[in-house]
Enzyme design. Structure first.
Site: not given
Ligand code: KIV
Length: 266
Positions: A49-50, A88, A118, A183
């Site tokens: 979700d980044s 995510d 995730k 993280e």
């Molecule tokens: O959202 C994401 O990209 C993440 C990673 C940085 C682990 O959760």
């Protein structure tokens, strides 16, 4: 798992730890990048979700919706022929209870084509992880700096409460997760966590003792030249290359040297 020819499965991912093989994970949000990373031998593509920050330009991941995650997961899944695709669960799509968590996770597999999901949180998310894994949807946990908690944490900071982090890691494992992202945690703490678990740990800003590493694709490619988080190694300066290429395009169009004869039809 660089010599792994057939598509990587969740059991392969878990088995890598006992074989002492370090796992590689990169974020991807679209087909083009997914294909390149997949061909490079990356073990898992994380549709993080980044993308709220990297693709959409927000300052946090909080505005990302489940529909958007389904869309990007579908794009990535089409580009992945070998890598495991993990998607995510975005903010507020599993917080309302196990029914919501199941419905959201189900969409990422059914509509998005993900192999696993995730979600963030340790002890507080154990109930959701247990419910999702009970219907055979593999779950990757995520503890330490959990970006969906950015306001409670007061920013994107290193998390140092070792006892709480250990309790969170154990809760995620006991709930049935197949792997755990750690993280922004000091190296000694992620080492203790890794030693105390059976499932693989995947670090980001968590030092060298994890079973694998994850980075945001655009970060490790140097596509944000002004951003220098300590834990990101820039393996290339793609941002500079893109800018120079676009400048060359503009120059040649303005000069009238592009398109040339070889780019034109007769
Ligand atoms: O959202 C994401 O990209 C993440 C990673 C940085 C682990 O959760």
């Amino acid at each position: 798992m660089s010599s792994h020819e057939r598509p990587i499965t969740v059991p392969d991912f878990q088995a890598a730890r006992s074989k002492g093989v370090r796992l590689t994970v990169l974020t991807a949000y679209d087909y083009t990048m997914a294909r390149l990373f997949d061909a490079a031998g990356v073990d898992a593509l994380l549709v993080g979700d980044s993308l709220g920050m990297v693709v959409q330009g927000h300052s946090t991941a909080l505005p990302v919706t489940l529909d958007q995650m389904v869309y990007h997961t579908r794009c990535v899944a089409r580009g992945a022929s070998r890598a495991l695709v993990i998607a995510d669960l975005p903010f507020m799509t599993y917080h309302l209870g196990t029914t919501q968590a199941l419905a959201s996770a189900g969409r990422l597999l059914q509509e998005g084509g993900a192999h696993a999901v995730k979600l963030e949180g340790g002890e507080r998310s154990a109930e959701m992880i247990a419910a999702i894994t009970r219907v055979d949807i593999p779950v990757m946990g995520h503890i330490g700096l959990t970006p969906q908690s950015v306001h409670r944490l007061g920013g994107f900071r290193v998390q140092r409460n070792a006892e709480q982090l250990l309790a969170d890691a154990r809760a995620v494992e006991q709930a049935g997760a197949f792997a755990l992202v750690i993280e922004c945690v000091p190296s000694e703490v992620s080492k203790r966590i890794t030693e105390s678990l059976q499932i693989p740990t995947i670090g980001i800003g968590a030092g060298p003792h994890c079973d694998g590493q994850v980075l945001v694709g655009q970060d490790m490619l140097g596509m944000f030249p002004d951003l220098h988080p300590r834990f990101v190694k820039r393996f290339a300066e793609v941002g500079k290359l893109i800018r120079e290429s676009a400048e060359a395009f503009c120059r040649e169009v303005r000069e009238g040297t592009f398109p040339a004869a070889e780019h034109s039809f007769r």
